[in-house]
Design a protein around this motif. Structure first.
Motif, PDB file in Angstrom:
ATOM      1  N   PHE A 154     -62.429 -25.529   1.130  1.00 55.20           N
ATOM      2  CA  PHE A 154     -61.467 -24.425   1.147  1.00 55.20           C
ATOM      3  C   PHE A 154     -60.055 -24.948   1.335  1.00 55.20           C
ATOM      4  O   PHE A 154     -59.134 -24.578   0.596  1.00 55.20           O
ATOM      5  CB  PHE A 154     -61.817 -23.432   2.248  1.00 55.20           C
ATOM      6  CG  PHE A 154     -60.845 -22.298   2.365  1.00 55.20           C
ATOM      7  CD1 PHE A 154     -60.953 -21.184   1.546  1.00 55.20           C
ATOM      8  CD2 PHE A 154     -59.800 -22.347   3.281  1.00 55.20           C
ATOM      9  CE1 PHE A 154     -60.043 -20.137   1.648  1.00 55.20           C
ATOM     10  CE2 PHE A 154     -58.887 -21.315   3.380  1.00 55.20           C
ATOM     11  CZ  PHE A 154     -59.015 -20.203   2.560  1.00 55.20           C
ATOM     12  N   PHE A 155     -59.867 -25.806   2.330  1.00 49.02           N
ATOM     13  CA  PHE A 155     -58.507 -26.271   2.627  1.00 49.02           C
ATOM     14  C   PHE A 155     -58.046 -27.361   1.678  1.00 49.02           C
ATOM     15  O   PHE A 155     -56.850 -27.561   1.498  1.00 49.02           O
ATOM     16  CB  PHE A 155     -58.423 -26.734   4.080  1.00 49.02           C
ATOM     17  CG  PHE A 155     -58.358 -25.591   5.057  1.00 49.02           C
ATOM     18  CD1 PHE A 155     -57.175 -24.913   5.278  1.00 49.02           C
ATOM     19  CD2 PHE A 155     -59.497 -25.176   5.722  1.00 49.02           C
ATOM     20  CE1 PHE A 155     -57.119 -23.847   6.156  1.00 49.02           C
ATOM     21  CE2 PHE A 155     -59.456 -24.110   6.611  1.00 49.02           C
ATOM     22  CZ  PHE A 155     -58.262 -23.442   6.824  1.00 49.02           C
ATOM     23  N   ARG A 156     -58.984 -28.081   1.059  1.00 49.44           N
ATOM     24  CA  ARG A 156     -58.583 -29.049   0.040  1.00 49.44           C
ATOM     25  C   ARG A 156     -58.132 -28.345  -1.229  1.00 49.44           C
ATOM     26  O   ARG A 156     -57.287 -28.861  -1.966  1.00 49.44           O
ATOM     27  CB  ARG A 156     -59.734 -30.003  -0.270  1.00 49.44           C
ATOM     28  CG  ARG A 156     -60.013 -31.005   0.838  1.00 49.44           C
ATOM     29  CD  ARG A 156     -61.201 -31.882   0.545  1.00 49.44           C
ATOM     30  NE  ARG A 156     -60.914 -32.778  -0.557  1.00 49.44           N
ATOM     31  CZ  ARG A 156     -61.611 -32.837  -1.684  1.00 49.44           C
ATOM     32  NH1 ARG A 156     -62.630 -32.021  -1.878  1.00 49.44           N
ATOM     33  NH2 ARG A 156     -61.294 -33.688  -2.629  1.00 49.44           N
ATOM     34  N   ALA A 157     -58.699 -27.173  -1.490  1.00 47.78           N
ATOM     35  CA  ALA A 157     -58.358 -26.431  -2.707  1.00 47.78           C
ATOM     36  C   ALA A 157     -57.186 -25.477  -2.506  1.00 47.78           C
ATOM     37  O   ALA A 157     -56.730 -24.853  -3.468  1.00 47.78           O
ATOM     38  CB  ALA A 157     -59.576 -25.647  -3.190  1.00 47.78           C
ATOM     39  N   LEU A 162     -55.758 -28.583   9.809  1.00 46.81           N
ATOM     40  CA  LEU A 162     -56.838 -28.170   8.914  1.00 46.81           C
ATOM     41  C   LEU A 162     -56.716 -28.836   7.545  1.00 46.81           C
ATOM     42  O   LEU A 162     -57.710 -29.305   6.983  1.00 46.81           O
ATOM     43  CB  LEU A 162     -56.833 -26.650   8.770  1.00 46.81           C
ATOM     44  CG  LEU A 162     -57.288 -25.864   9.993  1.00 46.81           C
ATOM     45  CD1 LEU A 162     -56.939 -24.384   9.850  1.00 46.81           C
ATOM     46  CD2 LEU A 162     -58.796 -26.031  10.207  1.00 46.81           C
ATOM     47  N   GLN A 163     -55.510 -28.861   7.015  1.00 47.15           N
ATOM     48  CA  GLN A 163     -55.294 -29.475   5.710  1.00 47.15           C
ATOM     49  C   GLN A 163     -55.598 -30.974   5.757  1.00 47.15           C
ATOM     50  O   GLN A 163     -56.289 -31.519   4.895  1.00 47.15           O
ATOM     51  CB  GLN A 163     -53.849 -29.250   5.268  1.00 47.15           C
ATOM     52  CG  GLN A 163     -53.591 -29.491   3.797  1.00 47.15           C
ATOM     53  CD  GLN A 163     -53.858 -28.245   2.964  1.00 47.15           C
ATOM     54  OE1 GLN A 163     -53.861 -27.146   3.496  1.00 47.15           O
ATOM     55  NE2 GLN A 163     -54.067 -28.405   1.679  1.00 47.15           N
ATOM     56  N   VAL A 172     -49.876 -21.884   1.059  1.00 49.09           N
ATOM     57  CA  VAL A 172     -50.817 -20.769   1.169  1.00 49.09           C
ATOM     58  C   VAL A 172     -51.602 -20.857   2.471  1.00 49.09           C
ATOM     59  O   VAL A 172     -51.781 -19.868   3.180  1.00 49.09           O
ATOM     60  CB  VAL A 172     -51.781 -20.746  -0.039  1.00 49.09           C
ATOM     61  CG1 VAL A 172     -52.835 -19.656   0.129  1.00 49.09           C
ATOM     62  CG2 VAL A 172     -50.997 -20.526  -1.329  1.00 49.09           C
ATOM     63  N   GLY A 173     -52.082 -22.069   2.789  1.00 45.50           N
ATOM     64  CA  GLY A 173     -52.800 -22.244   4.046  1.00 45.50           C
ATOM     65  C   GLY A 173     -51.940 -21.929   5.251  1.00 45.50           C
ATOM     66  O   GLY A 173     -52.407 -21.341   6.233  1.00 45.50           O
TER      67      GLY A 173
END
Length: 217
Positions: free
Chosen positions: A58-61, A95-96, A66-67
């Motif tokens: 999720f966080f890689r994409a 998280l990223q 946006v995150g």
């Protein structure tokens, strides 16, 4: 223009630069911890592997911007946290970074020959001892180039935190631009700071890499 814009703004530039460094340190080292946890969850069981993979993917994409706004404006309604934009910025960067490093660490573990784990187990070593003393040093050694690259990425990505009101270097640069209406000088000065800092970080990281390779090899 330098004496009229840059020199009077030096205290603000310095204040914002310190905030940027602190934010990047939290994002990077927190990301290492999160990445390690996600990696270990991926090897525990199938359900934990699904959870770790879902979080990482999720966080890689998701773009950093946006995150960031998602954590800053959606999480307070869902979880009642974060309470401040600073906490939101730290959480988003952790998280990223953790999402990317979990894939790096996982690749590092998979690159180690299975025979090493089997030989260590045959010698009677406990699983925790195998992971800490045999596997982890090799994973760290294999991951050093990616860690250096991720450190630079975190520093660059931190520039987006000003959009939610975190008073980093770019935030103060924009405030100075709005005061003096001299964007060319201010943004050129800020770009020079980022270039110089990234260069110094890369040089220092390379020296640390050389020492770690010498010690761990």
């Amino acid at each position: 223009m330098i004496t009229r814009v840059i020199i009077p703004g030096l205290p603000l530039f310095w204040q914002g630069f310190l905030v940027t460094l602190e934010l990047c340190a939290i994002g990077f080292f927190g990301g290492i911890v999160l990445g390690a946890v996600l990696t270990l969850l991926g090897f525990v069981s199938r359900p934990t592997r699904w959870i770790a993979t879902a979080i990482a993917e999720f966080f890689r994409a998701t773009p950093v911007y946006v995150g960031l706004v998602w954590v800053a404006y959606v999480w307070p309604d869902l979880f009642g946290w974060p309470d401040t934009v600073w906490q939101a910025a730290c959480a988003a960067l952790v998280l990223q970074t953790g999402a990317y490093l979990s894939e790096t660490f996982r690749g590092g573990f998979l690159a180690i020959a299975r025979g090493q784990r089997e030989a260590a187990a045959a010698l009677g070593l406990r699983p925790a001892t195998i992971v800490v003393q045999i596997l982890t040093p090799q994973v760290l050694l294999n991951s050093i180039p990616s860690l250096i690259n991720q450190m630079v990425i975190v520093f660059k990505s931190s520039t987006v935190v000003s959009v939610i009101g975190v008073q980093d270097l770019l935030y103060h640069a924009n405030s100075i631009i709005n005061r003096y209406y001299e964007p060319l000088e201010v943004l050129t000065f800020v770009a020079s700071i980022y270039i110089l800092t990234i260069t110094l970080i890369s040089m220092a990281a390379r020296k640390v890499e050389a020492r770690l390779r010498e010690r761990l090899s």
